[in-house]
Motif scaffolding. Structure first.
Motif, PDB file in Angstrom:
ATOM      1  N   MET A 164       0.843  -1.201   0.000  1.00  0.00           N
ATOM      2  CA  MET A 164       0.000   0.000   0.000  1.00  0.00           C
ATOM      3  C   MET A 164       0.882   1.257   0.000  1.00  0.00           C
ATOM      4  SD  MET A 164      -2.417   1.380   3.004  1.00  0.00           S
ATOM      5  CE  MET A 164      -2.802   3.090   2.957  1.00  0.00           C
ATOM      6  N   VAL A 165       0.506   2.211  -0.819  1.00  0.00           N
ATOM      7  CA  VAL A 165       1.293   3.442  -0.891  1.00  0.00           C
ATOM      8  C   VAL A 165       1.024   4.287   0.347  1.00  0.00           C
ATOM      9  CG1 VAL A 165       1.633   5.594  -2.146  1.00  0.00           C
ATOM     10  CG2 VAL A 165       1.324   3.463  -3.402  1.00  0.00           C
ATOM     11  N   ILE A 166       2.086   4.678   1.038  1.00  0.00           N
ATOM     12  CA  ILE A 166       1.922   5.516   2.222  1.00  0.00           C
ATOM     13  C   ILE A 166       2.173   6.985   1.877  1.00  0.00           C
ATOM     14  CG2 ILE A 166       2.810   6.030   4.530  1.00  0.00           C
ATOM     15  CD1 ILE A 166       3.286   3.038   4.861  1.00  0.00           C
ATOM     16  N   TRP A 167       3.249   7.220   1.135  1.00  0.00           N
ATOM     17  CA  TRP A 167       3.556   8.593   0.717  1.00  0.00           C
ATOM     18  C   TRP A 167       3.345   8.712  -0.783  1.00  0.00           C
ATOM     19  CZ3 TRP A 167       4.704  12.244   4.314  1.00  0.00           C
ATOM     20  CH2 TRP A 167       5.153  11.809   5.562  1.00  0.00           C
ATOM     21  N   ASP A 168       2.527   9.649  -1.188  1.00  0.00           N
ATOM     22  CA  ASP A 168       2.358   9.929  -2.604  1.00  0.00           C
ATOM     23  C   ASP A 168       2.523  11.437  -2.771  1.00  0.00           C
ATOM     24  OD1 ASP A 168       1.707  10.162  -5.219  1.00  0.00           O
ATOM     25  OD2 ASP A 168      -0.405   9.554  -5.013  1.00  0.00           O
ATOM     26  N   GLN A 186       3.409  14.367  -5.461  1.00  0.00           N
ATOM     27  CA  GLN A 186       3.629  14.849  -6.824  1.00  0.00           C
ATOM     28  C   GLN A 186       3.550  16.372  -6.755  1.00  0.00           C
ATOM     29  OE1 GLN A 186       4.050  12.171  -8.838  1.00  0.00           O
ATOM     30  NE2 GLN A 186       3.331  10.776  -7.241  1.00  0.00           N
ATOM     31  N   THR A 238       6.633   8.134  -4.708  1.00  0.00           N
ATOM     32  CA  THR A 238       5.698   7.302  -3.950  1.00  0.00           C
ATOM     33  C   THR A 238       6.519   6.314  -3.132  1.00  0.00           C
ATOM     34  OG1 THR A 238       5.503   5.806  -5.819  1.00  0.00           O
ATOM     35  CG2 THR A 238       3.725   7.403  -5.532  1.00  0.00           C
ATOM     36  N   PHE A 239       6.093   6.097  -1.918  1.00  0.00           N
ATOM     37  CA  PHE A 239       6.761   5.136  -1.047  1.00  0.00           C
ATOM     38  C   PHE A 239       5.707   4.272  -0.397  1.00  0.00           C
ATOM     39  CE2 PHE A 239      10.027   8.533  -0.775  1.00  0.00           C
ATOM     40  CZ  PHE A 239      11.109   7.785  -1.191  1.00  0.00           C
ATOM     41  N   ASP A 240       5.967   2.994  -0.311  1.00  0.00           N
ATOM     42  CA  ASP A 240       5.076   2.184   0.516  1.00  0.00           C
ATOM     43  C   ASP A 240       5.757   1.824   1.831  1.00  0.00           C
ATOM     44  OD1 ASP A 240       6.762   0.636  -0.900  1.00  0.00           O
ATOM     45  OD2 ASP A 240       5.212  -0.465  -1.990  1.00  0.00           O
ATOM     46  N   HIS A 241       6.708   2.668   2.221  1.00  0.00           N
ATOM     47  CA  HIS A 241       7.378   2.493   3.510  1.00  0.00           C
ATOM     48  C   HIS A 241       7.083   3.704   4.374  1.00  0.00           C
ATOM     49  CE1 HIS A 241       9.507   0.005   0.657  1.00  0.00           C
ATOM     50  NE2 HIS A 241       9.693  -0.813   1.674  1.00  0.00           N
ATOM     51  N   ASP A 283      -4.469   6.821   2.777  1.00  0.00           N
ATOM     52  CA  ASP A 283      -5.604   7.017   1.864  1.00  0.00           C
ATOM     53  C   ASP A 283      -6.221   8.407   2.005  1.00  0.00           C
ATOM     54  OD1 ASP A 283      -6.556   6.558   4.345  1.00  0.00           O
ATOM     55  OD2 ASP A 283      -7.482   4.616   3.887  1.00  0.00           O
ATOM     56  N   THR A 325      15.001   7.454  -6.206  1.00  0.00           N
ATOM     57  CA  THR A 325      14.286   6.981  -5.030  1.00  0.00           C
ATOM     58  C   THR A 325      14.523   5.493  -4.862  1.00  0.00           C
ATOM     59  OG1 THR A 325      12.270   6.456  -6.215  1.00  0.00           O
ATOM     60  CG2 THR A 325      12.432   8.673  -5.316  1.00  0.00           C
TER      61      THR A 325
END
Lengths: 217, 356
Positions: free
Chosen positions: B1-5, B7, B20-23, B58, B212
């Motif tokens: 799941m993406v935690i940081w998005d 743009q 994007t990061f899922d960490h 989210d 990244t």
């Protein structure tokens, strides 16, 4: 006689200072950091009472609030007459002291580090709460000195108050008017007494403001 | 799941990010003036980008296309700005409770927990002007934590402190992130801070996010950074001092074994990072004998950069997990006629390896 003169003077000065706080603080906040043309005009208008003869300021107020004019008529109808009333003297004193109040208060708002209120928003504070909890307390020392100046100036208001409220003993006669009368009547001892009272009040006000206005951080 | 998005596009100052990061814990690295602080200000809502989409988990905080712009006071991002920005007219306690969320334990942290974790108890009645640099930083961290219902953004939280204080504040920060986990974005110009706190990250230069990924990957792919000569490898501890009467720690990185000395004793099987400065690597064209260096590796030249009078040689034992750099003089590189694909031997003393 001295008692009623002191009471009326204090009422006028306190009411005028309260008006300065109520109207002057939002106005100062609005004027701080703003250099555009409308704000230059605002600066000139609010400074006018400092330059114009007090009688002219009184005349303007009299023209607007006289019972022959709509604003004056309406105020009279709701039981709030200004002309020949101590409240008119307070309004005149307010007009005269507003520029004295705005000077230090605008500077105080301009000296608040703009990063502090901006950052406070990220803590979850709304704009109004940021103003009340951050900007206003940080500007407080400047507001205190503005208040002291405004109070002292209102206490000594003469020309404008005289035009709007008249010099009616027990009703609108303030310290400065009573001193004028005493001098006029060559009543030297009364003049000295009243002068001593007005000096005492002014010194006390300035001392309180100096104490309160000290930065505690 | 993406935690940081994240743009972002902005012209003044230049800012371009597609991350994007899922960490949960990520680091934005880059030299000073690279636009890291502008990125942080965009995240917390103090700087508006021309076009943006920012989402944490989210929750969409900003989306110019859909006309979404959550004001800073409703983002729930605890922010530690670069210069602390403690309120000078308020005591430490009042600074901590300035956030309306601090009393309701909004971010899953109560005031008491924050005070205890950061050891702020003795400071509560003091004014910021009498606090030391490290104390100010701790108060700023506590205040941010108490308003961080959604995430934390830390802008250079260890900058401006001397080494002793840096280590002290770093320990508090590590404890904070461990005890009260939440999405955290760390901004730093130092590789060691990023590696100590974050698992993944991005590199910024000139306002643009370049690279990244995992921290070792990101740092190794950034020759222009101040840490361009630092190699970082991830490995598993397979032997520790004490076992088999060793005085060293052995770490396997892929198929390669590194022998290091370390004052910290790691558990066998734990994952660690090895830091190796390119200046600590000696190259030989034939296998040397009778040397004291504990690490003698047969490696292949996989990259070669000439920077001024020096050559940075990228080396690997044909294993993408284990890539490191050696700095030799351009003269030596010419004498060896080094080129990509050459087989050489790399010598590294066990003391030269730092493990974390």
């Amino acid at each position: 006689m001295v008692y009623s003169v002191v009471v009326i003077s204090l009422k006028v000065a306190i009411a005028a200072s309260a008006l300065c706080l109520l109207i002057g603080i939002p106005l100062a906040r609005l004027m701080a950091h703003r250099r555009g043309f409308p704000f230059r005009i605002l600066r000139v208008i609010t400074s006018l009472p400092l330059i114009l003869p007090p009688t002219v300021v009184g005349w303007f107020l009299l023209t607007v609030f006289s019972s022959r004019r709509p604003v004056g008529q309406w105020l009279e109808s709701i039981g709030f007459p200004l002309v020949f009333d101590w409240k008119g003297a307070a309004l005149a004193a307010f007009a005269g002291s507003l520029p004295m109040f705005l000077g230090p208060v605008v500077t105080a708002f301009e000296s608040v580090d703009p990063n502090l209120p901006a950052f406070a928003r990220t803590l979850g504070l709304s704009r109004i709460r940021v103003f009340l909890k951050v900007t206003l307390p940080l500007a407080a020392p400047g507001i205190w000195s503005g208040l002291a100046l405004a109070f002292a100036r209102s206490l000594g208001d003469f020309g404008a108050s005289l035009v709007v409220a008249g010099n009616i003993p027990q009703s609108t006669q303030t310290l400065s008017m009573a001193i004028y009368d005493a001098i006029h009547d060559s009543n030297e001892s009364a003049a000295w007494g009243l002068i001593a009272v007005s000096v005492a009040i002014a010194v006390a006000a300035l001392l309180i403001a100096d104490r309160q206005g000290r930065r505690t951080w | 799941m993406v935690i940081w998005d994240i743009q972002l596009r902005l012209t003044h100052p230049t800012l371009k990010a597609n991350i994007t990061f899922d960490h949960p814990i990520v680091a934005i690295m880059g030299p000073s003036g690279s636009g890291k602080t502008s990125l942080a200000r965009c995240l917390v809502g103090l700087l508006r980008a021309e076009s943006s989409r920012i989402a944490i988990g989210d929750t969409i905080l900003e989306d110019t296309e859909r006309g979404i712009l959550i004001p800073p006071d409703q983002r729930g991002i605890g922010y530690v700005p670069q210069n602390d920005l403690l309120m000078p007219h308020l005591s430490v306690r009042d600074n901590l409770t300035l956030s309306p969320h601090s009393m309701e334990g909004g971010g899953g942290v109560t005031l008491e927990q924050a005070i205890e974790a950061l050891e702020l108890g003795p400071l509560l009645s003091r004014r910021p002007s009498v606090l030391s640099g490290g104390e100010r930083r701790r108060v700023a961290m506590g205040r941010a934590l108490l308003s961080a219902r959604r995430a934390l953004v830390l802008d250079e939280p260890l900058t401006g402190l001397d080494d002793r204080l840096r280590n002290e504040v770093l320990r508090y920060l590590q404890r904070l992130l461990h005890d009260f986990p939440r999405p955290t974005l760390l901004i730093t110009h130092r590789a060691d801070e990023a590696t100590a706190l974050a698992t993944h990250g991005a590199l910024m230069e000139g306002g643009v996010v370049h690279e990244t990924g995992g921290i070792p990957h990101v740092l190794n792919n950034f020759p222009g950074s101040t840490d361009g000569t630092m190699s970082i490898m991830e490995g598993t501890v397979i032997a520790t001092p004490g076992s088999c009467e060793r005085d060293t720690t052995t770490i396997s990185v892929g198929v390669t074994h590194w022998v290091a000395t370390s004052s910290i004793i790691f558990r066998e099987g734990s994952t660690v990072r090895i830091f190796l400065d390119a200046d600590d690597v000696i190259l030989a064209t034939s296998r040397p004998t009778g040397v004291s260096a504990r690490n003698v590796l047969s490696v292949r030249v996989v990259g070669l950069e000439l920077i001024g009078g020096a050559a940075i040689v990228h080396l690997s034992p044909d294993d993408p997990q284990c890539v490191f750099k050696a700095r030799i003089t351009a003269q030596s590189a010419a004498r060896f006629a080094l080129k990509i694909g050459d087989e050489v031997f790399a010598l590294v003393k066990s003391h030269a390896l730092r493990i974390r």
